[in-house]
Scaffold this motif. Structure first.
Motif, PDB file in Angstrom:
ATOM      1  N   MET A 105       0.828  -1.218   0.000  1.00  0.00           N
ATOM      2  CA  MET A 105       0.000   0.000   0.000  1.00  0.00           C
ATOM      3  C   MET A 105       0.861   1.266   0.000  1.00  0.00           C
ATOM      4  SD  MET A 105      -3.174  -0.763   2.588  1.00  0.00           S
ATOM      5  CE  MET A 105      -4.507  -1.882   2.162  1.00  0.00           C
ATOM      6  N   TYR A 106       1.843   1.326   0.905  1.00  0.00           N
ATOM      7  CA  TYR A 106       2.690   2.512   0.975  1.00  0.00           C
ATOM      8  C   TYR A 106       3.476   2.699  -0.323  1.00  0.00           C
ATOM      9  CZ  TYR A 106       6.382   5.703   2.437  1.00  0.00           C
ATOM     10  OH  TYR A 106       7.259   6.757   2.508  1.00  0.00           O
ATOM     11  N   SER A 107       3.947   1.594  -0.907  1.00  0.00           N
ATOM     12  CA  SER A 107       4.681   1.682  -2.178  1.00  0.00           C
ATOM     13  C   SER A 107       3.812   2.298  -3.262  1.00  0.00           C
ATOM     14  CB  SER A 107       5.143   0.284  -2.607  1.00  0.00           C
ATOM     15  OG  SER A 107       6.021  -0.278  -1.674  1.00  0.00           O
ATOM     16  N   TRP A 108       2.543   1.903  -3.311  1.00  0.00           N
ATOM     17  CA  TRP A 108       1.653   2.412  -4.347  1.00  0.00           C
ATOM     18  C   TRP A 108       1.286   3.875  -4.127  1.00  0.00           C
ATOM     19  CZ3 TRP A 108       1.074   1.148  -9.049  1.00  0.00           C
ATOM     20  CH2 TRP A 108       1.320  -0.163  -9.452  1.00  0.00           C
ATOM     21  N   LEU A 109       1.321   4.330  -2.892  1.00  0.00           N
ATOM     22  CA  LEU A 109       1.122   5.760  -2.660  1.00  0.00           C
ATOM     23  C   LEU A 109       2.265   6.563  -3.282  1.00  0.00           C
ATOM     24  CD1 LEU A 109      -0.150   5.907   1.044  1.00  0.00           C
ATOM     25  CD2 LEU A 109      -1.484   6.248  -1.052  1.00  0.00           C
ATOM     26  N   GLY A 110       3.442   5.971  -3.314  1.00  0.00           N
ATOM     27  CA  GLY A 110       4.567   6.610  -3.988  1.00  0.00           C
ATOM     28  C   GLY A 110       4.461   6.531  -5.495  1.00  0.00           C
ATOM     29  N   ALA A 158      -7.541   4.502   0.640  1.00  0.00           N
ATOM     30  CA  ALA A 158      -8.306   4.963  -0.520  1.00  0.00           C
ATOM     31  C   ALA A 158      -8.271   6.485  -0.631  1.00  0.00           C
ATOM     32  CB  ALA A 158      -9.745   4.473  -0.427  1.00  0.00           C
ATOM     33  N   GLY A 159      -8.474   7.175   0.486  1.00  0.00           N
ATOM     34  CA  GLY A 159      -8.456   8.630   0.458  1.00  0.00           C
ATOM     35  C   GLY A 159      -7.103   9.182   0.067  1.00  0.00           C
ATOM     36  N   LEU A 160      -6.061   8.603   0.625  1.00  0.00           N
ATOM     37  CA  LEU A 160      -4.705   9.025   0.288  1.00  0.00           C
ATOM     38  C   LEU A 160      -4.398   8.774  -1.183  1.00  0.00           C
ATOM     39  CD1 LEU A 160      -2.847   7.718   3.463  1.00  0.00           C
ATOM     40  CD2 LEU A 160      -3.087  10.119   2.801  1.00  0.00           C
ATOM     41  N   MET A 161      -4.865   7.642  -1.715  1.00  0.00           N
ATOM     42  CA  MET A 161      -4.628   7.314  -3.124  1.00  0.00           C
ATOM     43  C   MET A 161      -5.272   8.349  -4.047  1.00  0.00           C
ATOM     44  SD  MET A 161      -2.806   4.673  -4.203  1.00  0.00           S
ATOM     45  CE  MET A 161      -3.563   3.947  -5.656  1.00  0.00           C
ATOM     46  N   VAL A 162      -6.504   8.756  -3.737  1.00  0.00           N
ATOM     47  CA  VAL A 162      -7.195   9.742  -4.570  1.00  0.00           C
ATOM     48  C   VAL A 162      -6.443  11.069  -4.557  1.00  0.00           C
ATOM     49  CG1 VAL A 162      -9.295  11.128  -4.807  1.00  0.00           C
ATOM     50  CG2 VAL A 162      -9.464   8.684  -4.324  1.00  0.00           C
ATOM     51  N   CYS A 163      -6.039  11.512  -3.387  1.00  0.00           N
ATOM     52  CA  CYS A 163      -5.306  12.776  -3.283  1.00  0.00           C
ATOM     53  C   CYS A 163      -3.965  12.706  -4.015  1.00  0.00           C
ATOM     54  CB  CYS A 163      -5.074  13.126  -1.818  1.00  0.00           C
ATOM     55  SG  CYS A 163      -6.563  13.579  -0.917  1.00  0.00           S
ATOM     56  N   ARG A 164      -3.261  11.597  -3.858  1.00  0.00           N
ATOM     57  CA  ARG A 164      -1.972  11.436  -4.533  1.00  0.00           C
ATOM     58  C   ARG A 164      -2.148  11.356  -6.050  1.00  0.00           C
ATOM     59  NH1 ARG A 164       2.984  12.144  -2.319  1.00  0.00           N
ATOM     60  NH2 ARG A 164       3.829  10.347  -3.434  1.00  0.00           N
ATOM     61  N   LEU A 165      -3.254  10.781  -6.490  1.00  0.00           N
ATOM     62  CA  LEU A 165      -3.548  10.713  -7.925  1.00  0.00           C
ATOM     63  C   LEU A 165      -3.691  12.112  -8.512  1.00  0.00           C
ATOM     64  CD1 LEU A 165      -4.317   8.959 -10.433  1.00  0.00           C
ATOM     65  CD2 LEU A 165      -6.691   9.169  -9.669  1.00  0.00           C
ATOM     66  N   PHE A 166      -4.485  12.955  -7.846  1.00  0.00           N
ATOM     67  CA  PHE A 166      -4.669  14.321  -8.343  1.00  0.00           C
ATOM     68  C   PHE A 166      -3.389  15.129  -8.212  1.00  0.00           C
ATOM     69  CE2 PHE A 166      -9.214  13.330  -7.949  1.00  0.00           C
ATOM     70  CZ  PHE A 166      -9.672  13.880  -9.141  1.00  0.00           C
ATOM     71  N   PRO A 441       9.477   2.240  -6.501  1.00  0.00           N
ATOM     72  CA  PRO A 441       9.005   1.954  -5.137  1.00  0.00           C
ATOM     73  C   PRO A 441       8.471   0.532  -4.962  1.00  0.00           C
ATOM     74  CG  PRO A 441       8.197   4.088  -5.899  1.00  0.00           C
ATOM     75  CD  PRO A 441       8.795   3.397  -7.091  1.00  0.00           C
ATOM     76  N   THR A 442       7.985  -0.087  -6.051  1.00  0.00           N
ATOM     77  CA  THR A 442       7.429  -1.441  -5.920  1.00  0.00           C
ATOM     78  C   THR A 442       8.508  -2.497  -5.701  1.00  0.00           C
ATOM     79  OG1 THR A 442       7.463  -1.898  -8.315  1.00  0.00           O
ATOM     80  CG2 THR A 442       5.505  -0.792  -7.438  1.00  0.00           C
ATOM     81  N   LEU A 443       9.772  -2.138  -5.977  1.00  0.00           N
ATOM     82  CA  LEU A 443      10.874  -3.072  -5.739  1.00  0.00           C
ATOM     83  C   LEU A 443      11.265  -3.126  -4.268  1.00  0.00           C
ATOM     84  CD1 LEU A 443      13.139  -2.249  -8.829  1.00  0.00           C
ATOM     85  CD2 LEU A 443      11.531  -4.143  -8.571  1.00  0.00           C
ATOM     86  N   TYR A 444      10.724  -2.184  -3.497  1.00  0.00           N
ATOM     87  CA  TYR A 444      10.952  -2.164  -2.053  1.00  0.00           C
ATOM     88  C   TYR A 444       9.623  -2.437  -1.349  1.00  0.00           C
ATOM     89  CZ  TYR A 444      15.381   0.332  -2.946  1.00  0.00           C
ATOM     90  OH  TYR A 444      16.631   0.686  -3.370  1.00  0.00           O
ATOM     91  N   THR A 445       9.639  -3.186  -0.282  1.00  0.00           N
ATOM     92  CA  THR A 445       8.456  -3.369   0.559  1.00  0.00           C
ATOM     93  C   THR A 445       8.876  -3.266   2.018  1.00  0.00           C
ATOM     94  OG1 THR A 445       8.699  -5.779   0.704  1.00  0.00           O
ATOM     95  CG2 THR A 445       7.361  -4.916  -1.114  1.00  0.00           C
ATOM     96  N   THR A 446       7.942  -2.827   2.843  1.00  0.00           N
ATOM     97  CA  THR A 446       8.258  -2.676   4.269  1.00  0.00           C
ATOM     98  C   THR A 446       8.597  -4.006   4.921  1.00  0.00           C
ATOM     99  OG1 THR A 446       5.869  -2.758   4.686  1.00  0.00           O
ATOM    100  CG2 THR A 446       6.876  -0.584   4.543  1.00  0.00           C
ATOM    101  N   GLU A 447       8.124  -5.118   4.333  1.00  0.00           N
ATOM    102  CA  GLU A 447       8.422  -6.445   4.884  1.00  0.00           C
ATOM    103  C   GLU A 447       9.889  -6.830   4.733  1.00  0.00           C
ATOM    104  OE1 GLU A 447       5.731  -5.754   3.245  1.00  0.00           O
ATOM    105  OE2 GLU A 447       4.103  -6.283   4.624  1.00  0.00           O
ATOM    106  N   GLU A 448      10.604  -6.193   3.785  1.00  0.00           N
ATOM    107  CA  GLU A 448      12.014  -6.531   3.545  1.00  0.00           C
ATOM    108  C   GLU A 448      12.974  -5.790   4.476  1.00  0.00           C
ATOM    109  OE1 GLU A 448      12.900  -5.910  -0.612  1.00  0.00           O
ATOM    110  OE2 GLU A 448      12.609  -8.033  -0.979  1.00  0.00           O
ATOM    111  N   LYS A 449      12.431  -4.963   5.355  1.00  0.00           N
ATOM    112  CA  LYS A 449      13.267  -4.246   6.310  1.00  0.00           C
ATOM    113  C   LYS A 449      14.070  -5.262   7.140  1.00  0.00           C
ATOM    114  CE  LYS A 449      12.774  -1.033  10.196  1.00  0.00           C
ATOM    115  NZ  LYS A 449      11.819  -0.270  11.036  1.00  0.00           N
ATOM    116  N   PRO A 450      15.341  -5.049   7.403  1.00  0.00           N
ATOM    117  CA  PRO A 450      16.132  -3.841   7.163  1.00  0.00           C
ATOM    118  C   PRO A 450      17.019  -3.889   5.912  1.00  0.00           C
ATOM    119  CG  PRO A 450      17.309  -5.234   8.701  1.00  0.00           C
ATOM    120  CD  PRO A 450      16.053  -5.990   8.311  1.00  0.00           C
TER     121      PRO A 450
END
Length: 541
Positions: A105-110, A158-166, A441-450
């Motif tokens: 989700m966070y990657s897609w916001l980027g 969803a709300g963040l995605m719409v704002c980031r889209l615009f 950003p899709t090549l990175y995920t929070t699960e791969e930390k650190p």
């Protein structure tokens, strides 16, 4: 570099700081009609002829242009990069937890910002030909400021995605508009430093944006979360700046109110040897076809994809990468400041070196080396408390990569001519940038930390690919110069011509009798010809 050095022996080249070269009289428009053509030639006709360009009037007008344009461009790009960076800043101030972001989700916001920019590039290319440039930029800034402000109220994915889209839609035209501004106001020699200066705002954002965000993160509010304060603060500032852009940003040298009639003619003459034209609001489909079939366009595209994948990933996940070294949220923000310093030095240093050498290919290849070393360090050094310092050094070395993108911008901008073709080629370039920033950003995920091993390995490979693409592109530009030489010979012209757009004003070539060689060849400069159709166009590699 240009072919200037090959056109005459080196001992015949001298720099004259006080002699201007007389320009030819304005062409007979009745005999050589240019319907709906470049407006520069129309202004020259109205004035009764062109003006002599001297080092003195060139310096005076260039200073006026810089003082008017650069503060506006720097401010807009600073805000654009800051507004896009608010997501990464917000990520360390609770956004991920409060909005319940997980998985990709966070990657897609980027990435969604660049999806929007990719889709809207064709419309942007058309609007940049048809719409006054200054007004286009002012409206874009206003609308993206509103979109960022609205992110304050978004509490779900969803709300963040719409704002980031615009946000992506309204920011889609900023980089293409800036490239267009550089093409219509500056000589090719001057373009790398000007392009580098506004792109260097990436580094300034990482320096001062981090400090501002650090301060905002300490604000205690019972109504807004720290990340919401960040969105609202920067969004409202952007809305305010849009008014200044509307008032002070000129559309072109031909209509600029801050230049008097004589200065406008000087501004035009400064650009004559670019052989790229200045302003024409006619959309030409033959230019579109040539841009799409031109191998150069797809080499620029490939270069931008290759640099933007690492850029997109590191920009979005940079603070999280630093945090993974074992630092607190606030310290992570502060440690992003040196990252910005390195960016600033690399961007302006690369632009200066490219200007000094008159070549971009070797400088671009040189800038790829530190990021390669940095990626290797982050992949090989253990992620523990004992190695925090070396890991930070590796991260800072990677931050040289922002110096690459503006040089690709200027490389493309300086090697493309024809009003519509310039805008379409820039569109293709920006599509490549968007594709890379979507993938990155899709090549990175929070699960791969650190370790973030997948993303860093991909980035390492792409920096190596960049070096190969740079060499291929330089070889192709060399081939095109040889092709134009043959065309000039076939037309009865000299094979070698001097590319004065890459010379300091006042530099002239003396012929065998010691007389100055005319700077202007056949006046194709303002006929809205593409670089392929203009045999006098000299490619810079």
């Amino acid at each position: 570099m240009s072919q200037a050095e090959n056109s005459q022996p080196k001992d015949q080249l001298e720099h004259v700081e006080s002699i201007g070269v007389e320009q030819p009289q304005a062409p007979d428009v009745a005999a050589n009609p240019v319907p709906k053509g470049d407006q520069a030639i129309q202004l020259i006709e109205i004035a009764g002829g062109s003006i002599t360009l001297t080092p003195e009037n060139n310096k005076r007008v260039l200073r006026k242009i810089d003082l008017r344009l650069l503060p506006i461009l720097l401010s807009i790009y600073f805000l654009q990069q800051l507004d896009k960076s608010t997501l990464s800043y917000a990520s360390v101030f609770g956004l991920v937890e409060k909005a319940h972001l997980h998985g990709s989700m966070y990657s897609w916001l980027g990435s969604v910002v660049y999806v929007a920019q990719l889709v809207f590039q064709p419309l942007v290319a058309y609007l940049l030909v048809r719409v006054p440039l200054g007004k286009f930029m002012a409206v874009s800034v206003l609308l993206w400021g509103i979109a960022l402000s609205c992110m304050t109220a978004a509490e779900t994915f969803a709300g963040l995605m719409v704002c980031r889209l615009f946000l992506g839609i309204f920011e889609a035209g900023i980089a293409p508009a800036f490239i267009a501004v550089t093409q219509i106001w500056y000589r090719r020699r001057e373009q790398p430093v000007r392009l580098g200066s506004w792109y260097a705002m990436n580094g300034v954002v990482n320096m001062f944006g981090s400090l501002i965000t650090y301060g905002l993160g300490h604000i205690k509010s019972s109504i807004l979360e720290p990340y919401q304060i960040i969105f609202l603060f920067f969004g409202l500032i952007t809305v305010g700046i849009s008014g200044a852009v509307l008032v002070f940003m000129p559309d072109s040298p031909i209509t600029a109110k801050f230049l008097d009639d004589e200065d406008k003619l000087v501004a035009i003459e400064r650009l004559r040897m670019n052989q790229q034209g200045i302003e024409s609001h006619e959309w030409k489909w033959e230019h579109v076809k040539e841009a799409c079939l031109d191998l150069k366009s797809w080499l620029w595209f490939s270069l931008m994809v290759s640099i933007s994948i690492p850029s997109g990933g590191i920009t979005t996940f940079g603070p999280l990468i630093v945090e993974s070294f074992g630092f607190s949220s606030l310290n992570t923000i502060l440690l992003n400041v040196p990252f910005g310093v390195v960016q600033l030095i690399a961007t302006m240093g690369g632009a200066w070196l490219a200007t000094a050498l008159g070549k971009k290919a070797p400088v671009l290849a040189l800038l790829c080396i530190p990021p390669i070393a940095g990626c290797i360090m982050l992949l090989k050094i253990p992620h523990d408390d004992a190695h925090k310092g070396p890991l930070l050094v590796g991260y800072y070395i990677i931050s040289v990569y922002p110096g690459i993108t503006p040089l690709i911008y200027s490389w493309s901008a300086g090697n493309t001519a024809g009003e519509t073709k310039k805008k379409v080629t820039t569109g293709i370039l920006l599509v490549g940038q968007c594709v890379g920033n979507i993938i990155g950003p899709t090549l990175y995920t929070t699960e791969e930390k650190p370790l973030y091993r997948r993303g860093l390995t991909a980035d390492l490979a792409l920096f190596c690919v960049l070096v190969a693409l740079i060499g291929l592109n330089a070889a192709y530009l060399f081939f095109l110069n040889k092709k134009h030489e043959k065309q000039r010979v076939a037309m009865g012209k000299e094979a070698k011509i001097v590319d004065y757009s890459m010379h300091a004003v006042g530099a002239i070539i003396e012929d065998k009798e010691g007389l100055p060689v005319q700077q202007v060849v056949q006046d194709n400069a303002f006929k809205d010809l593409t670089d392929m159709k203009n045999e006098d166009f000299v490619y810079v590699y």
